[in-house]
Design an enzyme around this catalytic site. Structure first.
Site, short mmCIF file in Angstrom:
data_model
loop_
_atom_site.label_atom_id
_atom_site.label_comp_id
_atom_site.label_asym_id
_atom_site.label_seq_id
_atom_site.Cartn_x
_atom_site.Cartn_y
_atom_site.Cartn_z
N GLU A 117 -21.31 -3.25 31.29
CA GLU A 117 -21.56 -2.56 30.03
C GLU A 117 -22.53 -1.40 30.22
O GLU A 117 -22.37 -0.34 29.61
CB GLU A 117 -22.11 -3.56 29.00
CG GLU A 117 -21.07 -4.58 28.58
CD GLU A 117 -21.61 -5.65 27.65
OE1 GLU A 117 -20.83 -6.18 26.84
OE2 GLU A 117 -22.83 -5.96 27.73
N GLU A 137 -18.38 -13.38 31.09
CA GLU A 137 -19.01 -14.08 29.97
C GLU A 137 -18.16 -15.22 29.43
O GLU A 137 -18.69 -16.25 28.97
CB GLU A 137 -19.31 -13.09 28.84
CG GLU A 137 -20.52 -12.21 29.07
CD GLU A 137 -20.22 -10.96 29.86
OE1 GLU A 137 -21.08 -10.06 29.89
OE2 GLU A 137 -19.13 -10.87 30.47
#
Length: 266
Positions: A117, A137
């Protein structure tokens, strides 16, 4: 010590002319905790607001990890996932408003989770040939929130959803094939090429770069004609500043005089 002269972990920050180099240096894996994120926010805010800086080059220490994202050990010790990340949100970049300067990411190893990210918050990504990318994740029962917003807009939808749903790893070659890596380089050549790119951008017209970034950012969720009407209606501050600048005249003069322009950023 000034924000742009940090010489110790978690960041090493230095100037090279108009280029700011930021090295994430937090052994062992360059994971980001709340304190590190807040330092990064101060640095990137300083970069945004410094008129003498035109380009940021972001990389990480070591050869194995660029950044695995959130520091799970710090979380286990009490860092709250919804805690105070500081200016710019996680990693100091992904929510930083008004950042109208080019940011280059030089990914030198494993880039996953919040680290991916962070990389996606840059404008260009150069990757070492051994770099790897993932959003793992899903395997820990949480969501890659920023990546869920950004990645399907950057690469084909089905590939983005596969990464989000399965957490599978992409090597640098596949990341390049899907378009979120600009170039793949031998590890030994990564920083040389990244610096050459940064220097090239630093010699370019900063007011034009600012206008490009604002237009791209603001127009992302707008219809074409709505965005164009905002430009012609003088509703983009950076565009209006460009059109009324010395640099706008300098560009025309340099073209007519068949010489390289001298950009002053005003």
């Amino acid at each position: 010590m000034r924000w742009d002269e940090l010489e110790a972990p978690p960041l090493r920050v230095s100037r090279r002319g108009a280029v700011l180099e930021v090295v994430l240096d937090r052994p062992k894996a360059n994971a980001i905790d709340l304190a590190t994120s807040r330092v990064m926010g101060e640095v990137f805010t300083g970069f945004r607001d410094d008129p003498d800086l035109r380009v940021a080059l972001v990389t990480a220490a070591g050869e194995k990890f660029f950044c695995p994202g959130w520091d799970l050990k710090a979380a286990a010790d009490g860092d709250a996932v919804d805690g105070d990340y500081g200016k710019g949100g996680f990693g100091g970049l992904q929510e930083l408003r008004g950042l109208n300067k080019p940011v280059i990411m030089a990914v030198n190893g494993i880039c996953c989770g919040g680290g991916l990210e962070l990389a996606l918050s840059g404008d260009m990504i150069l990757a070492a040939d051994h770099a790897q990318f993932a959003l793992p994740e899903i395997r820990s029962g949480t969501v890659a929130d920023a990546a869920s917003i950004k990645l399907p807009k950057r690469i084909p939808y089905h590939i983005a959803m596969e990464m989000l749903f399965t957490g599978r790893w992409l090597d640098a070659q596949e990341a390049h094939r899907w378009g979120f890596v600009n170039r793949i380089l031998p590890a030994a050549a990564l920083m040389e090429e990244a610096r050459a790119l940064a220097d090239s951008l630093a010699s370019g017209p900063p007011l034009v770069f600012a206008a490009i970034k604002e237009i791209v950012r603001e127009a992302e969720d707008m219809k074409f004609h709505d965005a164009l009407n905002r430009i012609t209606g003088s509703q983009f501050e950076t565009v209006e500043r460009l059109y009324r600048s010395e640099d706008q005249l300098e560009g025309a003069r340099a073209f007519a005089e068949k010489r390289d322009p001298v950009w002053k950023g005003r």
